[in-house]
Design a protein around this motif. Structure first.
Motif, PDB file in Angstrom:
ATOM      1  N   LEU A 293      66.777 -16.847  12.934  1.00 41.93           N
ATOM      2  CA  LEU A 293      66.855 -15.639  13.744  1.00 41.93           C
ATOM      3  C   LEU A 293      67.972 -14.722  13.253  1.00 41.93           C
ATOM      4  N   LEU A 294      69.106 -15.318  12.859  1.00 44.59           N
ATOM      5  CA  LEU A 294      70.202 -14.515  12.324  1.00 44.59           C
ATOM      6  C   LEU A 294      69.806 -13.857  11.004  1.00 44.59           C
ATOM      7  N   GLU A 295      69.114 -14.619  10.163  1.00 45.01           N
ATOM      8  CA  GLU A 295      68.686 -14.072   8.872  1.00 45.01           C
ATOM      9  C   GLU A 295      67.712 -12.917   9.065  1.00 45.01           C
ATOM     10  N   VAL A 296      66.766 -13.089   9.999  1.00 47.01           N
ATOM     11  CA  VAL A 296      65.805 -12.021  10.270  1.00 47.01           C
ATOM     12  C   VAL A 296      66.517 -10.784  10.802  1.00 47.01           C
ATOM     13  N   SER A 297      67.487 -10.987  11.689  1.00 47.34           N
ATOM     14  CA  SER A 297      68.173  -9.844  12.289  1.00 47.34           C
ATOM     15  C   SER A 297      69.010  -9.090  11.273  1.00 47.34           C
ATOM     16  N   GLU A 298      69.449  -9.790  10.203  1.00 45.46           N
ATOM     17  CA  GLU A 298      70.293  -9.153   9.202  1.00 45.46           C
ATOM     18  C   GLU A 298      69.500  -8.673   7.993  1.00 45.46           C
ATOM     19  N   SER A 299      68.213  -8.973   7.928  1.00 49.58           N
ATOM     20  CA  SER A 299      67.383  -8.588   6.789  1.00 49.58           C
ATOM     21  C   SER A 299      66.748  -7.216   7.019  1.00 49.58           C
ATOM     22  N   THR A 300      66.460  -6.538   5.921  1.00 49.00           N
ATOM     23  CA  THR A 300      65.796  -5.236   5.993  1.00 49.00           C
ATOM     24  C   THR A 300      64.492  -5.312   5.208  1.00 49.00           C
ATOM     25  N   PRO A 301      63.381  -5.590   5.882  1.00 49.30           N
ATOM     26  CA  PRO A 301      62.102  -5.696   5.160  1.00 49.30           C
ATOM     27  C   PRO A 301      61.587  -4.334   4.701  1.00 49.30           C
ATOM     28  N   THR A 302      60.853  -4.341   3.604  1.00 48.28           N
ATOM     29  CA  THR A 302      60.168  -3.148   3.123  1.00 48.28           C
ATOM     30  C   THR A 302      58.730  -3.203   3.630  1.00 48.28           C
ATOM     31  N   PRO A 303      58.332  -2.308   4.534  1.00 51.32           N
ATOM     32  CA  PRO A 303      56.952  -2.371   5.060  1.00 51.32           C
ATOM     33  C   PRO A 303      55.921  -2.250   3.937  1.00 51.32           C
ATOM     34  N   LEU A 304      54.973  -3.160   3.921  1.00 52.48           N
ATOM     35  CA  LEU A 304      53.916  -3.152   2.908  1.00 52.48           C
ATOM     36  C   LEU A 304      52.565  -2.983   3.589  1.00 52.48           C
ATOM     37  N   ASP A 305      51.617  -2.432   2.865  1.00 48.64           N
ATOM     38  CA  ASP A 305      50.256  -2.238   3.376  1.00 48.64           C
ATOM     39  C   ASP A 305      49.440  -3.470   3.013  1.00 48.64           C
ATOM     40  N   TRP A 306      49.398  -4.436   3.929  1.00 42.17           N
ATOM     41  CA  TRP A 306      48.760  -5.716   3.647  1.00 42.17           C
ATOM     42  C   TRP A 306      47.240  -5.625   3.814  1.00 42.17           C
ATOM     43  N   THR A 307      46.533  -6.338   2.921  1.00 40.12           N
ATOM     44  CA  THR A 307      45.073  -6.437   2.982  1.00 40.12           C
ATOM     45  C   THR A 307      44.686  -7.906   3.034  1.00 40.12           C
ATOM     46  N   ALA A 308      43.746  -8.251   3.910  1.00 38.41           N
ATOM     47  CA  ALA A 308      43.311  -9.639   4.038  1.00 38.41           C
ATOM     48  C   ALA A 308      42.428 -10.033   2.861  1.00 38.41           C
ATOM     49  N   ASP A 309      42.584 -11.267   2.385  1.00 37.44           N
ATOM     50  CA  ASP A 309      41.698 -11.772   1.332  1.00 37.44           C
ATOM     51  C   ASP A 309      40.690 -12.743   1.930  1.00 37.44           C
ATOM     52  N   ASP A 310      39.826 -13.297   1.099  1.00 37.52           N
ATOM     53  CA  ASP A 310      38.753 -14.170   1.591  1.00 37.52           C
ATOM     54  C   ASP A 310      39.249 -15.541   2.046  1.00 37.52           C
ATOM     55  N   ASN A 311      40.484 -15.882   1.712  1.00 39.91           N
ATOM     56  CA  ASN A 311      41.005 -17.211   2.037  1.00 39.91           C
ATOM     57  C   ASN A 311      41.987 -17.196   3.212  1.00 39.91           C
ATOM     58  N   GLY A 312      42.020 -16.084   3.950  1.00 40.10           N
ATOM     59  CA  GLY A 312      42.911 -16.005   5.104  1.00 40.10           C
ATOM     60  C   GLY A 312      44.306 -15.547   4.775  1.00 40.10           C
ATOM     61  N   GLY A 313      44.576 -15.245   3.500  1.00 42.02           N
ATOM     62  CA  GLY A 313      45.891 -14.771   3.089  1.00 42.02           C
ATOM     63  C   GLY A 313      45.973 -13.251   3.148  1.00 42.02           C
ATOM     64  N   ARG A 314      47.050 -12.722   2.639  1.00 42.09           N
ATOM     65  CA  ARG A 314      47.255 -11.277   2.581  1.00 42.09           C
ATOM     66  C   ARG A 314      47.811 -10.914   1.212  1.00 42.09           C
ATOM     67  N   TYR A 315      47.442  -9.718   0.728  1.00 43.42           N
ATOM     68  CA  TYR A 315      48.036  -9.242  -0.517  1.00 43.42           C
ATOM     69  C   TYR A 315      48.378  -7.768  -0.375  1.00 43.42           C
ATOM     70  N   ALA A 316      49.359  -7.340  -1.168  1.00 41.74           N
ATOM     71  CA  ALA A 316      49.814  -5.958  -1.118  1.00 41.74           C
ATOM     72  C   ALA A 316      50.406  -5.604  -2.471  1.00 41.74           C
ATOM     73  N   THR A 317      50.671  -4.321  -2.680  1.00 41.02           N
ATOM     74  CA  THR A 317      51.289  -3.842  -3.914  1.00 41.02           C
ATOM     75  C   THR A 317      52.547  -3.051  -3.567  1.00 41.02           C
ATOM     76  N   ALA A 318      53.625  -3.331  -4.286  1.00 42.69           N
ATOM     77  CA  ALA A 318      54.874  -2.588  -4.118  1.00 42.69           C
ATOM     78  C   ALA A 318      55.244  -1.970  -5.459  1.00 42.69           C
TER      79      ALA A 318
END
Length: 233
Positions: A128-153
C-alpha cells in the motif's frame, strides 16, 4: 527468512521491521516502519485461535505463508540458517495447523499463524505504501484472447510493448490453506513484461502479482521509471 548483516533500510519497509521484531533480521529500520510493525503485532496478539483462523482464512493465507510462520516460531527468536531438520519440523507443524480445527491448536500452532499474519499484513502495508508513492503512466489497455492485457508506450520516439498475462508455473504453495466462500477456489497469479525493438528485442518482466489490477499498476509504474531513466531493459 535468513539473517542479513546490519544495515540501514529504506523508509517504508514494514516487512523488515516485522522481521527485526521477530529476531529474524539484524538491521536498523526507520521509526515509522517499526511503529507500523508494532501496531500489526499488537492487533494480532490480541486474537484467540478462532479469530486467528478466521483472519488467516479471510486473507487467503498460503501454504508458503504458514510454513514460514512455523519456521519463525520454531526458531524462537534465533537467527537461523534453515537446515533440513528445521525445514522438516516447520512443514510438519504447518501440516498439523492445516488439518486441525482451531479449538485443537496448541501454543506453537497459534504462534505460527500469528507469525505468518505478522509477515503477510506487513507485506500488505508495504504494498500500500509503494502504491501510494508510485506514479503510474496511464496506458490504453486492450484485452487479448487469453484474458491478459496489452498496450503500447512510446518513450523518446521508441515504442515499447507492455503485456500483462497469467504467470507461468505459478507455485501450488500459493494456493490458500483454507477455503473461503468469498475468495476464488484457485488463485491466479499475474506478471507483466515490457519489450522493445524488432525480433530478438530486449525485454524485462516481473511477477507474480496476486491480481491483474496489481500487475497493471506495476507495469504502468515501470513505464514511468523507464521514461525517467531510473531503469532500463
Amino acid at each position: 527468512m535468513g539473517s542479513l548483516p546490519l544495515g540501514v533500510l529504506q523508509p517504508g519497509d514494514v516487512s523488515a521491521a516485522t522481521a527485526v521484531r521477530a529476531g529474524l533480521l539484524n538491521a536498523e529500520v526507520p521509526a515509522q516502519s517499526d511503529t507500523a510493525a508494532l501496531c500489526i503485532r499488537s492487533t494480532v496478539d490480541d486474537l484467540g485461535s478462532a479469530d486467528l483462523w478466521e483472519l488467516a482464512r479471510s486473507t487467503a493465507m498460503t501454504r508458503d505463508d504458514l510454513t514460514w510462520g512455523a519456521a519463525a516460531t520454531l526458531a524462537e527468536g534465533r537467527l537461523v540458517n534453515g537446515d533440513l531438520l528445521d525445514e522438516l519440523a516447520a512443514h510438519i507443524l504447518a501440516e498439523e495447523i492445516a488439518e486441525r480445527a482451531p479449538c485443537h491448536w496448541g501454543r506453537h500452532h497459534a504462534d505460527a499463524v500469528r507469525a505468518a499474519l505478522y509477515r503477510s499484513l506487513a507485506d500488505l502495508a508495504d504494498a500500500l505504501l509503494e502504491v501510494s508513492e508510485s506514479t503510474p503512466t496511464p496506458l490504453d489497455w486492450t484485452a487479448d484472447d487469453n484474458g491478459g492485457r496489452y498496450a503500447t508506450a512510446v518513450i523518446d520516439g521508441m515504442a515499447y510493448g507492455v503485456l500483462v498475462q497469467v504467470a507461468e508455473n505459478a507455485p501450488s504453495a500459493a494456493e490458500p490453506v483454507w477455503y473461503h466462500p468469498s475468495l476464488p477456489a484457485v488463485r491466479t497469479a499475474w506478471q507483466w513484461r515490457i519489450a522493445s525493438g524488432p525480433a530478438d528485442r530486449a525485454s524485462h518482466g516481473c511477477g507474480p502479482f496476486p491480481s491483474a489490477l496489481a500487475a497493471w499498476h506495476a507495469a504502468e509504474c515501470a513505464i514511468t521509471a523507464l521514461a525517467a531513466g531510473r531503469c532500463g531493459l
